[in-house]
Design a protein around this motif. Structure first.
Motif, mmCIF file in Angstrom:
data_model
loop_
_atom_site.group_PDB
_atom_site.id
_atom_site.type_symbol
_atom_site.label_atom_id
_atom_site.label_comp_id
_atom_site.label_asym_id
_atom_site.label_seq_id
_atom_site.Cartn_x
_atom_site.Cartn_y
_atom_site.Cartn_z
ATOM 1 N N TYR C 219 0.968 -0.886 -0.005
ATOM 2 C CA TYR C 219 -0.693 -0.140 -0.019
ATOM 3 C C TYR C 219 0.841 0.729 0.389
ATOM 4 O O TYR C 219 0.302 2.376 -0.373
ATOM 5 N N ILE C 220 1.972 0.904 0.790
ATOM 6 C CA ILE C 220 3.196 2.761 0.352
ATOM 7 C C ILE C 220 3.307 2.735 -0.958
ATOM 8 O O ILE C 220 3.494 3.649 -1.716
ATOM 9 N N ARG C 224 2.451 5.751 -3.492
ATOM 10 C CA ARG C 224 3.363 6.409 -4.428
ATOM 11 C C ARG C 224 3.385 6.515 -5.281
ATOM 12 O O ARG C 224 3.778 7.041 -6.310
ATOM 13 N N ARG C 232 3.418 13.282 2.207
ATOM 14 C CA ARG C 232 2.074 13.106 2.391
ATOM 15 C C ARG C 232 2.256 11.400 2.538
ATOM 16 O O ARG C 232 1.372 11.117 3.730
ATOM 17 N N VAL C 236 1.248 10.769 6.514
ATOM 18 C CA VAL C 236 0.188 10.152 6.634
ATOM 19 C C VAL C 236 -0.266 8.252 6.461
ATOM 20 O O VAL C 236 -0.534 8.038 7.060
ATOM 21 N N HIS C 237 0.609 8.044 5.308
ATOM 22 C CA HIS C 237 0.176 5.926 5.440
ATOM 23 C C HIS C 237 1.163 5.516 6.403
ATOM 24 O O HIS C 237 0.654 4.950 6.597
ATOM 25 N N VAL C 238 2.313 6.158 6.617
ATOM 26 C CA VAL C 238 3.610 5.500 7.154
ATOM 27 C C VAL C 238 2.635 5.408 8.622
ATOM 28 O O VAL C 238 2.729 5.135 9.276
ATOM 29 N N LYS C 240 -0.070 6.830 10.806
ATOM 30 C CA LYS C 240 -0.846 6.776 11.174
ATOM 31 C C LYS C 240 -1.078 5.355 10.799
ATOM 32 O O LYS C 240 -1.183 4.770 12.227
ATOM 33 N N ASN C 241 0.123 4.866 10.522
ATOM 34 C CA ASN C 241 0.442 2.889 11.017
ATOM 35 C C ASN C 241 1.155 2.610 11.823
ATOM 36 O O ASN C 241 1.454 1.070 12.966
#
Lengths: 328, 305, 325
Positions: C219-220, C224, C232, C236-238, C240-241
């Motif tokens: 999902y990373i 991208r 971002r 956000v993606h990294v 939040k996890n």
């Protein structure tokens, strides 16, 4: 923009991984073109470099890998010489990608709307509300019922097939010129696979989007693609129109690949298989990479064969190709 | 034993030549950092053991110290003595004080770890072997205790027990036992289902024999790893409690107390009274941790090549 | 979910009850406060009067049940030394400790997460290795000694920050706080940083491990491939996890920060409950010690409970699991 320019033109692409134990030539001297509205199948076993080819086009090869040579031209512009920022601007807007495992491609802790809207706002300066409308329409386009509600859901609330539709809708949301689909149906049920294939085909016809469909499964692209490139150990070993390649494969590897597909006509007969295993790409010995598994290998194969252009836009990289022989 | 190797090999079916301890030693030596840690730790331990013979003075013998030499900076010379690391307010040589302090710190750390290892290990082994209600009760208590931070448990125990070297050891045992109980239970539960335990049970061996002769030896590697790390924790905790004035009584040598003493004089710039004992403490803890890290890698069956 | 909550609450009450017995009996069995609290020169009648007043002449269990009844009414006894209700004294000192603990956790997050992410993104670079070496040091260094060294460096040698006390405080929501005045801020920085060091190392490790794992996820790469900026993707993606494990662990660690404040407060003469405890142990002020321990244990149980709920709010997958169950 010139009308005759192909959407994508890859020339002698080399993507190497510089690891501690040596250089891995994941993609070596790969060339192909994809025209507007055309579907190109990229076929090969795992580790043949087909996914890395896809990532190279997007400029998403992770270190220690990098594009070591060759050119990638997108609608007449060279991508490889583009600054990172401009390449990024193309990603997701003009060229987008769909991945293999739908369970893994959506971020589990972000809502669907967040993940869709950010794909729009990364490229266009529009309001969240407009982006949201676009997201809803895109979800509807791929056949997800009640898209308004589904936007507020988290990925885990979708089934695998639904998630792959969401991934497709994200890929489509900015109406790209090229979609790279990396085995998008491998992890899905056959019926859902058929639906997605059908929709993908329809999309290309309707919008003129070019499509590169990466797969290890010849049967998947048989009815879908216009042309096919068969990859083996980082190189294209055979290319041509899908029907010609399937009917009269020239390269022994393609021949073996077609022979190993189970078929109704061959019931009871032992399934043909290709002996041996894919060679390690690390420090690949010189010569034809397939020679150790090839029934037709000779001393000549100790040197690397060049790719030969044949008639009808076909090409093969072999010293001993099968001529007009029908598959068994 | 005088048996020729070939016979031994035939009987046991062991084909590979390297004895396990040598393999263990060579694996351990793969990390230079760990070897350095071990060397430093051995040096520290030796200097602590032989402190009375190698230190220039006995800082706890009032005959040997002179209050007029109080708070001399490092390198000072007074009479026949050279105070390499200076002196504290009582005129004690800091270097000698540190060695004596290490003596207490290491012995308290080692003693509490060994006792806790024995107690926690036995309890965990019993829990795993018998299972059922025994297991539930023991593990509930251990889990409950582990849900509180070590320092809080230590504070409770110390406020109950009061001061004294023996009481500190008891408090540290009380803090640590649950780690061992939990570790050994986890391993033992896996080992218990192995064939050799079944075989031993079929031979109608006594519970005690099965548990201590068969089960225990196979559960020791993770226990050793946890034990190493816990020694460092115990030493740090003892120093902390002593610094707070609720650990080792002031009549005994202790690194924590030396640091506490120096604290009063630090604001006037006499840093060395606190600084050097702290460095000694730090080096001790880091060297033990380096050894522990490497032991974990070497003894971890999942990483074994 | 409700049944689970009720069961856990019940469990917590039992734990609290057991802890109260252990603590009370333990304190009673050791040490004799009569010797310390009563002037040896006082006559016998005076001594006896004091013993009666403090209830020290009754049997142990009577003392305990009196104590328990009182506790349930919010009365944790009267401090022998201060001659004031123990609870009141603790509540007076609690805001200082809470402020310190929150400040420490805040610093651990603000410094630890970015450092951990950088170390996770560039594990083999000099800066990545440097951050990891720092975190190993943070684990090994004894807190109290680091505190002394901070004082030596920043207060004694450089003279930048004050070495002790809370500085100026102002009323905020009914309690006195330091962080709203400049003087208070300069006072809180060193102790908060000292208390944060250990947790910071923990956060760095968690964030680094999380980042390394998350960066490998599809999902990373997909994010991208959507053309998102690095800011971002990471922000956000990294983030939040990795926040899920970090928040869970830090939440659980808030209690241990309060417990460890004992050390930092002693070093920096911070007038919180930790310093109060150490003084009270020294004075054999039983009611205060018991009250502190019970308060801290209670806080622990509450914190563990809250963290569980917070965790389920952060991770939608857990939330769904609860709904199904």
């Amino acid at each position: 923009m010139t009308g005759n320019e192909p959407t994508l033109c890859v020339e002698n692409l080399q993507t190497y991984f510089y690891t501690k134990s040596g250089v891995i030539k994941a993609v070596d001297d790969v060339s192909f073109t994809v025209d507007k509205g055309e579907v190109l199948g990229l076929v090969g076993e795992s580790g043949s470099g087909k996914s890395v080819t896809g990532f190279s086009i997007l400029g998403l090869v992770d270190p220690p890998g990098r594009i070591a040579g060759g050119r990638i031209r997108f609608k007449g512009h060279s991508l490889t010489t583009l600054p990172e920022k401009e390449w990024r601007n193309l990603r997701g807007s003009r060229i987008s990608m769909v991945f293999q495992d739908p369970m893994m491609t959506l971020n589990p802790v972000l809502r669907i709307d967040t993940q869709m809207i950010e794909a729009v706002t990364a490229h266009e300066n529009i309001s969240r509300q407009e982006a949201r409308t676009r997201a809803r329409d895109a979800l509807g386009q791929v056949g997800i019922p009640s898209p308004d509600e589904r936007l507020k859901a988290y990925p885990h609330q979708f089934s695998g097939g639904m998630r792959q539709r969401v991934a497709f809708s994200i890929a489509l949301i900015n109406k790209p010129d090229l979609i790279i689909a990396d085995e998008p149906t491998t992890a899905l049920d056959v019926t859902i696979q058929a639906q997605i294939l059908h929709e993908a085909q329809k999309l290309c016809r309707d919008t003129g989007t070019a499509l590169i469909w990466i797969t290890h499964d010849l049967t998947v692209i048989a009815g879908l693609s216009d042309r096919v490139c068969v990859m083996y150990a980082g190189r294209i070993v055979e290319a041509g129109g899908i029907n010609q390649v399937l009917d009269t494969p020239h390269h022994p590897y393609t021949y073996g690949l077609i022979g190993s597909v189970p078929s109704r006509n061959k019931r009871g007969a032992p399934l043909a298989q290709i002996a041996g295993m894919t060679p390690s790409l690390l420090n690949l010995p010189p010569g034809c990479a397939f020679r150790q598994r090839c029934p037709r290998a000779s001393r000549a194969c100790l040197t690397e064969p060049e790719i030969h252009e044949l008639k009808d836009g076909r090409a093969v990289r072999c010293f001993h190709p099968y001529e007009e022989e029908a598959t068994a | 034993m005088n048996m020729p190797d070939s016979i031994l090999e035939e009987k046991t079916g062991v084909v590979e030549g390297q004895p396990p301890w040598r393999r263990f030693a060579s694996d351990f030596c793969e990390s230079r950092l760990a070897v350095a840690g071990l060397t430093i730790f051995v040096l520290i331990a030796l200097s602590a053991i032989f402190a009375p013979w190698i230190t220039p003075q006995d800082p706890y013998d009032l005959m040997q110290i002179d209050i007029l030499d109080g708070r001399l900076p490092p390198g000072s010379v007074s009479g026949e003595m050279t105070y390499l690391l200076g002196t504290d307010d009582q005129g004690r040589d800091m270097l000698s004080g540190i060695f004596y302090g290490l003596r207490t710190s290491l012995s308290v750390g080692a003693a509490s770890t060994l006792i806790a290892l024995f107690l926690g290990g036995s309890v965990g082994l019993i829990a795993a072997y018998f299972g059922g209600r025994v297991d539930t009760i023991i593990m509930r208590v251990a889990d409950l205790q582990l849900s509180f931070p070590a320092i809080l448990i230590a504070l409770i125990l110390v406020s109950i027990l009061g001061q004294g070297v023996d009481k500190i050891i008891i408090a540290l045992v009380g803090v640590q036992w649950a780690y061992y109980a939990r570790t050994i239970r986890g391993t033992a539960l896996v080992e218990r289902r192995r064939e050799y335990i079944e075989a031993a049970t079929c031979l109608a061996l006594s519970h005690r024999r099965i548990v201590f002769r068969h089960l225990l030896p196979n559960c020791t590697p993770p226990l050793i790893v946890v034990g190493t790390v816990q020694v460092a924790h115990a030493i740090a905790l003892e120093a902390t409690l002593s610094f707070l004035g609720i650990g080792i009584p002031i009549t005994e040598p202790s690194l924590g107390l030396l640091i506490k003493n120096g604290f009063d004089y630090m604001l006037s710039g006499d840093y060395w009274i606190s600084f050097y004992p702290g460095i000694a403490l730090l080096i001790t803890i880091v060297s033990i941790n380096l050894v522990g890290d490497q032991l974990r890698d070497v003894l971890n069956p999942r990483l074994q090549r | 979910m409700l049944a689970f909550t009720v069961r856990r609450l019940l469990q917590s009450v039992i734990v609290l009850f057991v802890m109260s017995i252990i603590v009370f009996l333990g304190i009673y069995a050791i040490g004799n406060p009569v010797d310390i609290l009563i002037n040896p020169e006082a006559d016998i009648a005076e001594q006896e009067a004091t013993i009666r007043r403090l209830g020290l002449d009754k049997p142990v269990w009577t003392q305990y049940f009196t104590f328990l009844t009182n506790v349930l009414q919010g009365d944790l006894g009267t401090s022998f030394v201060h001659n004031e209700p123990a609870l009141l004294i603790i509540l007076e000192r609690l805001p200082a400790t809470m402020e310190l603990a929150v400040g420490a956790v805040g610093l651990a997050i603000i410094i630890g997460i970015p450092a951990g992410i950088i170390a996770g993104l560039y594990p083999d670079s000099i800066i990545g290795r440097g951050i990891m070496a720092g975190s190993i040091l943070g684990f090994s260094l004894p807190t109290f000694w680091v505190g002394l060294m901070l004082i030596m460096l920043f207060s004694v040698m450089l003279g930048w920050l004050p070495a002790s006390g809370r500085g100026d405080t102002v009323g905020f929501l009914g309690v006195q706080v330091s962080f709203l005045t400049w003087d208070g801020l300069t006072h809180i920085f060193l102790p908060a940083f000292n208390l944060a060091l250990f947790k910071m190392s923990l956060v760095i490790r968690l964030a680094r491990a999380g980042t390394r794992e998350v960066m490998l996820q599809d999902y990373i790469k997909f994010a991208r491939a959507k053309g998102l900026s690095n800011v971002r993707v990471i922000g956000v993606h990294v983030l939040k996890n990795i926040l899920i494990p970090v928040v869970t662990v830090l939440g659980l660690e808030l209690g241990s920060v309060i417990a460890f404040a004992v050390v930092t407060e002693t070093v920096f003469a911070w007038p919180g409950i930790g310093k109060l405890l150490i003084d009270s142990i020294g004075n054999l002020d039983r009611p205060l010690v018991v009250a502190y321990l019970l308060m801290t244990v209670t806080m622990f149980i509450i914190i563990n409970f809250v963290v569980d709920i917070l965790y389920s709010l952060l991770d939608p997958r857990v939330r769904l699991g609860d709904m199904k169950a």
